[in-house]
Write a protein that holds these residues in place. Structure first.
Motif, PDB file in Angstrom:
ATOM      1  N   ALA A  44       3.271  -0.879   4.390  1.00  0.00           N
ATOM      2  CA  ALA A  44       2.797   0.345   3.744  1.00  0.00           C
ATOM      3  C   ALA A  44       3.934   1.345   3.627  1.00  0.00           C
ATOM      4  O   ALA A  44       4.852   1.367   4.451  1.00  0.00           O
ATOM      5  CB  ALA A  44       1.644   0.956   4.529  1.00  0.00           C
ATOM      6  N   MET A  95       0.531  -5.124   8.316  1.00  0.00           N
ATOM      7  CA  MET A  95       0.598  -4.905   6.880  1.00  0.00           C
ATOM      8  C   MET A  95       1.741  -3.965   6.520  1.00  0.00           C
ATOM      9  O   MET A  95       2.167  -3.140   7.330  1.00  0.00           O
ATOM     10  CB  MET A  95      -0.731  -4.329   6.373  1.00  0.00           C
ATOM     11  CG  MET A  95      -1.895  -5.279   6.495  1.00  0.00           C
ATOM     12  SD  MET A  95      -3.447  -4.588   5.837  1.00  0.00           S
ATOM     13  CE  MET A  95      -3.036  -4.398   4.095  1.00  0.00           C
ATOM     14  N   GLU A 102      -3.005   1.991  11.838  1.00  0.00           N
ATOM     15  CA  GLU A 102      -3.873   0.810  11.817  1.00  0.00           C
ATOM     16  C   GLU A 102      -3.270  -0.294  10.959  1.00  0.00           C
ATOM     17  O   GLU A 102      -3.306  -1.473  11.331  1.00  0.00           O
ATOM     18  CB  GLU A 102      -5.265   1.184  11.301  1.00  0.00           C
ATOM     19  CG  GLU A 102      -6.114   1.943  12.296  1.00  0.00           C
ATOM     20  CD  GLU A 102      -6.402   1.122  13.538  1.00  0.00           C
ATOM     21  OE1 GLU A 102      -6.747  -0.064  13.403  1.00  0.00           O
ATOM     22  OE2 GLU A 102      -6.259   1.665  14.648  1.00  0.00           O
ATOM     23  N   LEU A 103      -2.702   0.070   9.817  1.00  0.00           N
ATOM     24  CA  LEU A 103      -2.066  -0.928   8.962  1.00  0.00           C
ATOM     25  C   LEU A 103      -0.873  -1.558   9.665  1.00  0.00           C
ATOM     26  O   LEU A 103      -0.641  -2.775   9.574  1.00  0.00           O
ATOM     27  CB  LEU A 103      -1.630  -0.283   7.643  1.00  0.00           C
ATOM     28  CG  LEU A 103      -2.764   0.178   6.721  1.00  0.00           C
ATOM     29  CD1 LEU A 103      -2.197   0.899   5.507  1.00  0.00           C
ATOM     30  CD2 LEU A 103      -3.627  -1.003   6.280  1.00  0.00           C
ATOM     31  N   SER A 104      -0.097  -0.739  10.372  1.00  0.00           N
ATOM     32  CA  SER A 104       1.037  -1.259  11.127  1.00  0.00           C
ATOM     33  C   SER A 104       0.571  -2.230  12.204  1.00  0.00           C
ATOM     34  O   SER A 104       1.169  -3.299  12.407  1.00  0.00           O
ATOM     35  CB  SER A 104       1.815  -0.103  11.754  1.00  0.00           C
ATOM     36  OG  SER A 104       2.848  -0.566  12.596  1.00  0.00           O
ATOM     37  N   LEU A 130      -4.476   5.960   9.568  1.00  0.00           N
ATOM     38  CA  LEU A 130      -4.565   4.803   8.682  1.00  0.00           C
ATOM     39  C   LEU A 130      -3.264   4.009   8.697  1.00  0.00           C
ATOM     40  O   LEU A 130      -3.265   2.774   8.778  1.00  0.00           O
ATOM     41  CB  LEU A 130      -4.899   5.260   7.259  1.00  0.00           C
ATOM     42  CG  LEU A 130      -4.987   4.160   6.200  1.00  0.00           C
ATOM     43  CD1 LEU A 130      -6.110   3.184   6.528  1.00  0.00           C
ATOM     44  CD2 LEU A 130      -5.202   4.769   4.814  1.00  0.00           C
ATOM     45  N   ALA A 131      -2.129   4.710   8.636  1.00  0.00           N
ATOM     46  CA  ALA A 131      -0.826   4.036   8.680  1.00  0.00           C
ATOM     47  C   ALA A 131      -0.647   3.288   9.994  1.00  0.00           C
ATOM     48  O   ALA A 131      -0.118   2.163  10.020  1.00  0.00           O
ATOM     49  CB  ALA A 131       0.291   5.062   8.492  1.00  0.00           C
ATOM     50  N   VAL A 165       6.066   0.239   8.292  1.00  0.00           N
ATOM     51  CA  VAL A 165       5.739   1.461   7.558  1.00  0.00           C
ATOM     52  C   VAL A 165       7.025   2.184   7.157  1.00  0.00           C
ATOM     53  O   VAL A 165       7.865   2.505   7.996  1.00  0.00           O
ATOM     54  CB  VAL A 165       4.854   2.399   8.403  1.00  0.00           C
ATOM     55  CG1 VAL A 165       4.634   3.721   7.670  1.00  0.00           C
ATOM     56  CG2 VAL A 165       3.517   1.737   8.709  1.00  0.00           C
ATOM     57  N   LEU A 170      -8.587  -1.984   2.026  1.00  0.00           N
ATOM     58  CA  LEU A 170      -7.181  -2.413   1.970  1.00  0.00           C
ATOM     59  C   LEU A 170      -6.969  -3.809   2.541  1.00  0.00           C
ATOM     60  O   LEU A 170      -6.008  -4.493   2.173  1.00  0.00           O
ATOM     61  CB  LEU A 170      -6.300  -1.431   2.736  1.00  0.00           C
ATOM     62  CG  LEU A 170      -6.177  -0.024   2.139  1.00  0.00           C
ATOM     63  CD1 LEU A 170      -5.374   0.882   3.078  1.00  0.00           C
ATOM     64  CD2 LEU A 170      -5.519  -0.061   0.763  1.00  0.00           C
ATOM     65  N   THR A 171      -7.849  -4.232   3.422  1.00  0.00           N
ATOM     66  CA  THR A 171      -7.666  -5.539   4.057  1.00  0.00           C
ATOM     67  C   THR A 171      -8.456  -6.641   3.379  1.00  0.00           C
ATOM     68  O   THR A 171      -8.418  -7.787   3.827  1.00  0.00           O
ATOM     69  CB  THR A 171      -8.063  -5.468   5.542  1.00  0.00           C
ATOM     70  OG1 THR A 171      -9.373  -4.947   5.672  1.00  0.00           O
ATOM     71  CG2 THR A 171      -7.090  -4.569   6.319  1.00  0.00           C
ATOM     72  N   VAL A 184       0.832  -1.192   0.000  1.00  0.00           N
ATOM     73  CA  VAL A 184       0.000   0.000   0.000  1.00  0.00           C
ATOM     74  C   VAL A 184       0.872   1.250   0.000  1.00  0.00           C
ATOM     75  O   VAL A 184       1.843   1.340   0.757  1.00  0.00           O
ATOM     76  CB  VAL A 184      -0.920   0.025   1.239  1.00  0.00           C
ATOM     77  CG1 VAL A 184      -1.772   1.293   1.244  1.00  0.00           C
ATOM     78  CG2 VAL A 184      -1.797  -1.221   1.279  1.00  0.00           C
ATOM     79  N   LEU A 187      -9.797   1.282   5.325  1.00  0.00           N
ATOM     80  CA  LEU A 187      -9.118   0.146   5.942  1.00  0.00           C
ATOM     81  C   LEU A 187      -9.762  -1.161   5.504  1.00  0.00           C
ATOM     82  O   LEU A 187      -9.061  -2.148   5.199  1.00  0.00           O
ATOM     83  CB  LEU A 187      -9.181   0.294   7.465  1.00  0.00           C
ATOM     84  CG  LEU A 187      -8.307  -0.648   8.290  1.00  0.00           C
ATOM     85  CD1 LEU A 187      -6.837  -0.441   7.973  1.00  0.00           C
ATOM     86  CD2 LEU A 187      -8.562  -0.432   9.782  1.00  0.00           C
TER      87      LEU A 187
END
Length: 245
Positions: free
Chosen positions: A26, A24, A18-20, A15-16, A45, A239-240, A3, A236
């Motif tokens: 990014a 995930m 949450e991805l971390s 958002l970053a 990230v 992306l998931t 991402v 989110l």
């Protein structure tokens, strides 16, 4: 899933994060080292620092599966460049949208130039909380009237100095700004006109509105560009879910 997030907002940072948290990978592209500083160090990230035009974005996008435009609501040209680059690279794009800040009383203009034209025939000190890049629109006003509130970075200070704004007028501060701090600034400098943008709740817009009412300053709000987008949770979810379009 790789991402790429074009950041610059609190929502993009969230958002970053949450991805971390989800483990995930990014990359977050930010314009300045200050943006990288705000992100800190998040597992998984990668932070990319530097402003990019459409060509640079197009060169960066291959290898990423999805892209999120989390830039500021008023960064119209940047968002246009992101859309163009994603179309060229064939990378699916979503816009992370910040909700507007709500009702207020004041003057509304379509641009910084429009705000400057409105103020040219009126008297009184002006607080400019619009970012350093648009200060030049107010160059026809006497510099001693202007009180720009800008980020404490060299680029912002150079723009102020090039306009001849007295050093004592430059408010080099890092937000967010509370209602109390906004009011204190308005009162300390006897501000008559408070020029700002509708940065939404995350941008402290209602704190500005309330402070202006308390201090007796008039709001001059640059109209927010109309656009469509999604919130953090919807992005989110997109992306998931690898199979989602």
């Amino acid at each position: 899933m790789k991402v790429l997030i074009f950041g610059g907002t609190t929502e993009g940072r969230r958002l970053a994060e949450e991805l971390s948290r989800l483990g995930m990978s990014a990359a977050v592209s930010v314009a300045t080292p200050l943006g990288a500083e705000e992100l800190g160090s998040l597992p998984g990230v990668t932070v990319l620092v530097g402003r990019m035009e459409a060509e640079g974005m197009s060169a960066l996008l291959p290898g990423y599966d999805r892209c999120v435009d989390a830039t500021h609501p008023y960064a119209r040209i940047v968002s246009q460049n992101i859309r163009l680059a994603c179309a060229r690279a064939g990378v699916p794009l979503r816009r992370l949208l910040r909700p507007a800040g709500g009702a207020f009383r004041g003057v509304v203009t379509d641009s910084a130039a429009g705000a400057a034209a409105f103020l040219k025939g009126r008297e009184g000190p002006v607080l400019l909380a619009i970012g350093a890049k648009e200060l030049a629109a107010f160059s026809q006003l006497p510099p001693e009237r202007l009180y720009p509130r800008v980020l404490p970075v060299a680029e912002s200070l150079e723009i102020c100095r090039a306009m001849g704004i007295p050093t004592r007028n430059i408010l080099a501060l890092h937000g967010p700004f509370s209602q109390a701090l906004n009011r204190a600034i308005l009162e300390q400098y006897h501000i008559r006109w408070f020029v700002t943008k509708d940065g939404g709740a995350e941008g402290g817009f209602q704190e500005k509105v309330a402070a202006a009412e308390e201090a007796g300053a008039e709001l001059v709000v640059i109209r927010r560009p109309e656009e469509r987008g999604s919130g953090v949770q919807e992005i989110l979810n997109w992306l998931t879910k690898e199979g989602a379009e």
